[in-house]
Design an enzyme around this catalytic site. Structure first.
Site, PDB file in Angstrom:
ATOM      1  N   ASP A 139      -3.976 -25.842  28.316  1.00 21.05           N
ATOM      2  CA  ASP A 139      -5.025 -26.522  27.560  1.00 21.05           C
ATOM      3  C   ASP A 139      -4.802 -26.193  26.092  1.00 21.05           C
ATOM      4  O   ASP A 139      -3.955 -25.382  25.747  1.00 21.05           O
ATOM      5  CB  ASP A 139      -6.416 -26.138  28.072  1.00 21.05           C
ATOM      6  CG  ASP A 139      -6.725 -24.684  27.839  1.00 21.05           C
ATOM      7  OD1 ASP A 139      -5.944 -24.010  27.139  1.00 21.05           O
ATOM      8  OD2 ASP A 139      -7.741 -24.214  28.353  1.00 21.05           O
TER       9      ASP A 139
ATOM     10  N   ASP B  35      -8.952 -29.853  37.338  1.00 21.67           N
ATOM     11  CA  ASP B  35      -8.829 -28.389  37.333  1.00 21.67           C
ATOM     12  C   ASP B  35     -10.239 -27.831  37.342  1.00 21.67           C
ATOM     13  O   ASP B  35     -11.167 -28.474  36.835  1.00 21.67           O
ATOM     14  CB  ASP B  35      -8.116 -27.884  36.064  1.00 21.67           C
ATOM     15  CG  ASP B  35      -9.051 -27.840  34.865  1.00 21.67           C
ATOM     16  OD1 ASP B  35      -9.326 -28.895  34.296  1.00 21.67           O
ATOM     17  OD2 ASP B  35      -9.550 -26.740  34.529  1.00 21.67           O
TER      18      ASP B  35
END
Ligand SMILES: [Zn+2]
Length: 380
Positions: free
Chosen positions: A89, A271
């Site tokens: 990320d 996720d």
């Protein structure tokens, strides 16, 4: 590089080919924040429980051990001994949720580390440089994560800045991918759609970023406290405006039921920390609802967590034994629960892919949700 293999209604069955291997979608990425899945789970375990993609956190790895250290050690894949795809990320979410005192400027964000308080600056270029040092398979764009209760005017200004940051991310990624000592010169970049619960802002933003021809598109800023119905309403509105020929990633979602509903609306990457976090508390998923293994009724229960489950916990150990480990605070207890939960999620994704291929997704979803709801043991 992304192939849309089949559509069943609006559900997508896809395949993303990367330099670290193929990702069959819909997929659940297993979250290893600081380059490890919490619960003493190693990358050797991930091979056994059907993990396709490991997700690591840019902010955490930048603060400790430092992305330059990881680069010197050959990149994240070599560092953690994992040769399959990794998504990192951008650090944006953590900068806005974890870090102390911050100042948002056009160039980026100034903030204090949550570990030692030292001053850090992160903007689009820095986030791309850090992710390039980590050498993940897929990098995420650096975006602002405004509060879900931000007013309309702030949201619009924030989204416009996120678009300008995305253009800078793309230019920086292209530059980095051409430098000779870059560890993964084929790193992919996903953009992130924002706009809170304002459908029109999200749709306009989706069209803008869709025109940038990125490798994939994520929907951020959901699962931050709004109701499930509100999240589904936003997905219904925005997903049709994202490019169909690219992967669609719903960040930070969610429960098995959330995933089943989002797949039905065309999402194919997910996720979430739920399976590992719940596992660490002895809460385990089954097709008949969630169980709390701390409950006294499992004291003499010789069954596995779920009959027929092929995970390393269920193949070998009883509920009674795992309950004992949890009560005795033996680390193995939480480790077995986390392995089972991740296996449950990964296996559900494989069932989802098969159902879409067979054109029976709606029926599959209905039955799966009904089983988890009606069969619930009443534990949780
Ligand atoms: Zn199991």
């Amino acid at each position: 590089m992304y192939e849309l293999l089949k559509k069943d209604g609006t559900a997508k069955r896809g395949r993303l080919t990367t330099v670290h291997g193929i990702i069959e979608t819909p997929v659940f990425m297993n979250v290893g924040t600081a380059a490890a899945i919490k619960g003493a789970v190693a990358t050797t375990d991930l091979r056994e429980i059907g993990t396709q993609v490991e997700l690591s956190n840019t902010y955490h790895l930048h603060v400790r051990p430092g992305d330059k250290v990881v680069k010197k050690l050959g990149g994240l894949h070599k560092f953690m001994s994992w040769d399959r795809p990794i998504l990192t990320d951008s650090g944006g979410f953590q900068v806005f949720s974890l870090a102390g005192l911050r100042k948002i400027k056009e160039e980026g964000v100034y903030f204090n580390s949550h570990i030692d308080g030292r001053k850090i600056f992160m903007g689009p270029e820095e986030s791309m440089q850090i992710q390039s040092n980590l050498a993940s398979t897929i990098a995420m764009a650096f975006d602002e994560c405004p509060s879900s209760v931000a007013d309309r005017e702030y949201m619009q200004r924030s989204v416009d800045r996120t678009t300008r940051w995305l253009i800078r991310c793309k230019a920086e990624m292209e530059r980095l991918n051409q430098i000779s000592d870059t560890l993964n010169p084929q790193q992919l970049l996903f953009g992130i759609n924002q706009g809170g619960v304002y459908e029109d802002i999200r749709i306009r933003h989706a069209r803008e970023i869709g025109s940038l021809d990125l490798d994939g598109y994520a929907i951020g800023g959901l699962a931050v406290g709004e109701s499930h119905e509100e999240m589904y309403r936003i997905l219904d509105a925005v997903v049709p405006h994202l490019p169909q020929n690219k992967p669609t990633y719903l960040m930070g979602v969610g429960t098995p039921e959330n995933i089943l509903e989002a797949v039905d609306r065309g999402v194919d990457f997910f996720d979430c920390v739920y399976p590992s976090r719940n596992g660490r508390h002895g809460h385990v998923y089954t097709n008949r609802g969630k169980l709390n293994l701390f409950n006294a009724k499992y004291e003499l229960d010789e069954h596995p967590i779920e009959e027929g489950c092929e995970c390393p916990a269920c193949r070998n150990y009883s509920r009674a034994y795992i309950r004992h480990l949890l009560k005795a605070k033996e680390m193995l207890g939480m480790r077995l629960c986390v392995l089972h939960n991740l296996y449950f999620y990964n296996t559900m994704m494989s069932e989802i892919r098969k159902a879409i291929e067979a054109g029976t997704y709606k029926e599959y979803k209905k039955e799966k949700i009904a089983g988890m709801r009606e069969g619930s043991s009443g534990d949780l």
